[in-house]
Design a protein around this motif. Structure first.
Motif, short mmCIF file in Angstrom:
data_model
loop_
_atom_site.label_atom_id
_atom_site.label_comp_id
_atom_site.label_asym_id
_atom_site.label_seq_id
_atom_site.Cartn_x
_atom_site.Cartn_y
_atom_site.Cartn_z
N MET A 131 5.92 -6.79 -3.47
CA MET A 131 5.19 -5.53 -3.53
C MET A 131 5.91 -4.57 -4.48
O MET A 131 7.12 -4.57 -4.59
N GLY A 132 5.13 -3.70 -5.12
CA GLY A 132 5.70 -2.81 -6.11
C GLY A 132 6.46 -1.63 -5.54
O GLY A 132 7.35 -1.09 -6.19
N THR A 133 6.12 -1.18 -4.32
CA THR A 133 6.76 -0.01 -3.73
C THR A 133 7.05 -0.26 -2.25
O THR A 133 6.42 -1.10 -1.61
N SER A 134 8.01 0.50 -1.72
CA SER A 134 8.31 0.41 -0.29
C SER A 134 7.14 0.86 0.55
O SER A 134 6.93 0.38 1.67
N GLY A 135 6.34 1.82 0.04
CA GLY A 135 5.22 2.34 0.82
C GLY A 135 4.23 1.28 1.22
O GLY A 135 3.58 1.38 2.27
N GLN A 136 4.10 0.21 0.41
CA GLN A 136 3.16 -0.85 0.75
C GLN A 136 3.64 -1.68 1.93
O GLN A 136 2.85 -2.44 2.50
N ALA A 137 4.90 -1.53 2.32
CA ALA A 137 5.40 -2.22 3.50
C ALA A 137 4.91 -1.58 4.79
O ALA A 137 5.06 -2.17 5.87
N PHE A 138 4.31 -0.39 4.69
CA PHE A 138 3.92 0.34 5.90
C PHE A 138 2.43 0.27 6.17
O PHE A 138 1.89 1.09 6.91
N GLY A 139 1.76 -0.73 5.56
CA GLY A 139 0.39 -1.03 5.97
C GLY A 139 0.40 -1.71 7.33
O GLY A 139 1.46 -2.03 7.88
N ASP A 140 -0.76 -1.98 7.87
CA ASP A 140 -0.85 -2.56 9.20
C ASP A 140 -0.24 -3.95 9.24
O ASP A 140 -0.48 -4.79 8.36
N LEU A 141 0.57 -4.21 10.29
CA LEU A 141 1.11 -5.54 10.55
C LEU A 141 0.13 -6.28 11.44
O LEU A 141 -0.05 -5.94 12.61
N PHE A 142 -0.52 -7.30 10.91
CA PHE A 142 -1.46 -8.06 11.73
C PHE A 142 -1.40 -9.52 11.31
O PHE A 142 -1.19 -9.84 10.14
N ASP A 143 -1.56 -10.39 12.28
CA ASP A 143 -1.53 -11.83 12.03
C ASP A 143 -0.23 -12.28 11.38
O ASP A 143 -0.21 -13.09 10.45
N VAL A 144 0.89 -11.75 11.87
CA VAL A 144 2.20 -12.09 11.34
C VAL A 144 2.78 -13.27 12.10
O VAL A 144 2.82 -13.27 13.33
N ALA A 145 3.22 -14.30 11.38
CA ALA A 145 3.91 -15.42 12.02
C ALA A 145 5.37 -15.08 12.28
O ALA A 145 5.90 -15.33 13.36
#
Length: 808
Positions: A131-145
């Motif tokens: 991902m290009g920025t840290s902010g994109q890490a704070f989208g919804d966490l769903f369907d994570v293995a």
């Protein structure tokens, strides 16, 4: 006798787990989970990770990798990284008013960044895509293995610049049988969440999995301003999210496989407002008359530090997002070698609507202290990446992973600041001693400025890391990475015709340094970094390792709204040198593990934000702050005490501090951090311990009680040193000191024996502990403002989970 031995074993395993505060850094492998064994063996040593770009047992990886399974993430009831990181030792974050301004920290090191021309110190990778920025890490966490937290430089494996570490997230992959699952949850505050996923195999070789989600929450703060503008409710700092992700896997042959992933999400959040936690005029710096008038304007406000839960804002701060992404991964295997290509494109649009004055009225009295400051700032980010890598067979003398990485990131933003100030009035002074302003009887000015700015970053890297198997028990580790970065910036500023809060006017002084940078610039740098180490299997169940690594983060431009002529030159790349000594122990025949490491990381040309004041409004500027060090130790582990009882946990001690600080040109005195000053968002201690126990025998259902407790010590929202009026005697800034706190959560789940239907009751923050995740100066009358997260109050919820199909 057998019963006694069983009890002794249970006590021993529990003691081992508790001895190191073995915490949520440890993961327990779950049946059917991606990266886990095909069946639940009960042995924690079978956890499989891809931290080194190939599937390996966690206990064989010579690095301090912390693993969190999808089940642990679900149990945390977190919708995104923000809600999860309380329970992750060694990881902290800075919360901005929009996701772009949010940053990740590992072992106390990260980049607080509002500039478009800079990259994060901690990389975020989703299903192999950077991902290009840290902010994109704070989208919804769903369907994570699973989520893997990998501290320290990782460029020899991940290709992308990452001087402080990587967070690697892997999604649940499609299954070969028809399956479906639905989750519905409701929490206090009218928080509603829904998620549904379905596995639809088209054939034995073509598999699909699609997940949709939506959620909304009114918010944890009350806006006293009525009606609450643009909101329709007095509650703010809530969210409204929805999205979809679809994964298609085509096994064209035994040797050739394709994985296509597409996702889309949108957010319409009335977030993120800061509460005013201290009255105007405290700390000193504002005249008593002005402070009294501001308190009169904010008459309904309460000033309770991080316990404040109200604002009085005429404009509701909003964060609007739209993000979509496509990726295609191709894997071709032949003779034990695997060639992988990942081509990906991501587009991210967001818009910031910001209340900057935090007052319910516009220019109530004469003077800039009562002026309006409102911002709007849409931005687009487009990222194209491609990675080609080859992995050798795992059973040869030199086992390696190597590849080429290409990164192209374009960011463009328009930002406008609108002020309103009353300059004179014919009205007589009121009880405050000041003359009030009213339309028709007063003179107003409207300073306004705007800027269009952007950056383009291109990075090309060749990387590789290998293991030399000198014997069955002794191995060497070598890695190299050559990278070339090209960075361009552009900035076009429309000056305000007159001076105003936080804007640059044509008559600013001293000229020309105060004037905005107009034009463009470019820079390029190359770097060779690497990794070396040794790994020794002391016994079959114990492994120790020692590694040295050089990290690198490319050059940067401080391109942002109020970029001035002094900030037109590029910042030097940030480099790091890391040392790590670790021990991994598998205990009691695989039913427990305890991992430990000590580390030291040294950073040069550390890229950090430094606050300054422009016309009475606090702004920030990116600078090469100097040299910093992070050193300490970590424990992580878990124990499978019995078939029904699990314990897991961890603790990190990180002393992250300044060793030499360089103040930026033209900086105010409070931009200087003394040697030994703590880094922002770097608590020295952070740990977590969790447990779950399931009763099933003799019951018509399974009953699972889970609980976890996390703690983090004091941290600072900026460099700890202070030489301003907030602390005239120097030393630490007490107003930016965020107190330590503990957080206790619990859940009780009822499910059928096949776990197809589960009803879970959840309590978050049982002790109702209040805390702030961020503090800043510059509120009304110099007051201190805090960001208060959702989890800073106790709340309850209930979740229903249903599974259908033959694969569960």
């Amino acid at each position: 006798m057998a019963e006694v031995l069983l009890k002794l074993r249970t006590i021993a395993v529990a003691a081992i787990a508790a001895a190191g505060l073995v915490a949520s850094g440890g993961a327990i492998a779950q049946s059917g989970q991606v990266g886990a064994p095909a069946a639940d063996t009960g042995q924690l040593g079978e956890i499989v990770v891809t931290a080194q770009k190939r599937s390996e047992r966690l206990q064989e990886v010579p690095a301090a990798v912390a693993v969190y399974t999808g089940e642990q993430i679900e149990r945390s009831a977190a919708i995104n990284m923000e809600g999860l990181l309380n329970q992750v030792p060694g990881v902290t974050f800075h919360k901005g008013d929009i996701p772009f301004n949010t940053s990740l920290f590992l072992r106390g090191v990260g980049t607080i960044n509002f500039a478009l021309g800079a990259e994060p110190s901690v990389g975020y990778v989703l299903d192999g895509v950077v991902m290009g920025t840290s902010g994109q890490a704070f989208g919804d966490l769903f369907d994570v293995a699973r989520m893997e937290v990998i501290p320290g430089p990782q460029g020899t494996l991940f290709g992308k610049n990452s001087s402080a570490g990587v967070i690697n997230v892997v999604s649940v992959m499609p299954r070969k049988t028809y399956d479906a699952a639905v989750d519905v949850a409701y929490f206090e505050g009218n928080e509603q969440r829904t998620r549904a996923s379905v596995d639809l195999p088209v054939s034995d070789n073509f598999l699909t999995r699609t997940t949709v989600f939506m959620g909304r929450y009114d918010g944890n703060l009350t806006n006293l301003y009525q009606p609450s503008v643009n909101s329709g409710t007095s509650k703010i700092n809530g969210y409204d999210h929805r999205g979809i992700r679809s994964i298609w896997k085509w096994n064209a042959s035994d040797a050739l496989k394709f994985t296509f992933i597409g996702d889309w999400r949108e957010s319409n959040d009335n977030c993120c407002a800061f509460v005013t936690g201290t009255p105007p005029g405290t700390p000193p710096g504002t005249s008593a008359t002005i402070a009294g008038a501001l308190q009169s304007i904010l008459a309904g406000s309460s000033y309770q530090g991080d316990k404040t839960r109200t604002v009085d804002d005429s404009l509701v701060t909003q964060s609007l997002e739209r993000e979509r992404g496509l990726s295609l991964q191709t894997d071709w295997s032949n003779g034990g070698y695997t060639l992988t290509n990942i081509l990906a494109y991501r587009y991210w649009w967001f818009n910031e609507i910001r209340e900057g004055d935090n007052l319910p009225v516009t220019a109530a009295y004469v003077g800039g202290a009562f002026g309006m400051v409102h911002d709007i700032g849409p931005q687009t980010t487009s990222t194209l990446t491609e990675e080609v890598r080859i992995a050798s067979p795992a059973d040869q003398f030199f086992e390696y992973v190597g590849g080429l990485f290409y990164y192209h990131n374009v960011q463009n933003r328009y930002f406008q600041r609108n002020d309103m100030v009353c300059t004179s009035t014919t009205l007589a002074p009121d009880a405050t001693g000041l003359a009030p302003c009213q339309p028709g009887a007063s003179t107003y000015i409207a300073p306004a400025a705007s800027a269009t700015f952007g950056s383009t970053a291109v990075s090309v890297a060749a990387y590789g890391q290998g293991t030399l198997h000198f014997s069955d028990t002794f191995r060497g580790i070598v890695g190299l990475r050559e990278t070339h970065d090209e960075l361009t910036q552009s900035h076009n500023y429309t000056l305000s015709p007159i001076g105003g809060g936080g804007v640059i006017a044509a008559n600013c002084t001293p000229q020309p340094n105060c004037l905005p940078f107009q034009g463009s610039g470019s820079t390029s740098r190359s770097n060779l970094s690497g990794k070396a180490g040794v790994q020794w299997d002391v016994t079959h169940d114990e492994m120790t390792y020692l590694t040295w690594a050089r990290g690198y983060k490319g050059p940067a431009y401080n391109v942002y709204f109020n970029q001035n002529n002094l900030q037109s030159a590029p910042l030097a790349p940030e480099t790091s040198t890391a040392y790590e000594l670790g021990l991994k122990s598998t205990l009691l025949g695989g039913e427990a593990y305890l991992n430990a490491d000590v580390f030291r990381e040294e950073f040069r040309n550390f890229q950090a934000n430094s606050p300054t004041v422009l016309n009475g409004v606090v702004i920030t500027q990116l600078t090469n702050a100097g040299s910093v060090v992070s050193q300490g130790f970590e424990f992580t582990g878990a124990a499978h005490v019995s078939s029904a009882w699990n314990i897991n946990g961890g603790i990190t001690y990180a002393d992250a501090h300044v060793t030499n600080f360089n103040a930026p040109a033209g900086a105010n005195p409070h931009a200087v951090a003394a040697s030994g000053s703590a880094l922002p968002f770097a608590p020295k201690f952070k740990g977590n311990v969790g447990t779950d126990y399931t009763w099933s025998a003799g019951l018509p259902f399974d009953l699972t009680l889970a609980s976890d407790y996390s703690y983090q010590s004091v941290q600072y929202a900026d460099f700890a040193t202070c030489t301003t009026s907030y602390c005239p005697n120097g030393g630490e800034n007490p107003y930016l000191r965020l107190h330590g706190y503990g957080m206790w959560n619990a859940s009780l789940a009822f499910s059928d024996h096949d776990h197809r239907m589960t009803l879970t009751a959840i309590v978050k923050n049982i002790s109702n502990t209040s805390y702030a995740s961020f503090a800043q100066t510059g509120g009304p009358g110099g007051s201190i403002q805090y960001f208060v997260p959702r989890d800073a109050n106790r709340y309850y919820g209930i979740e229903f989970h249903a599974k259908f199909g033959g694969g569960h």
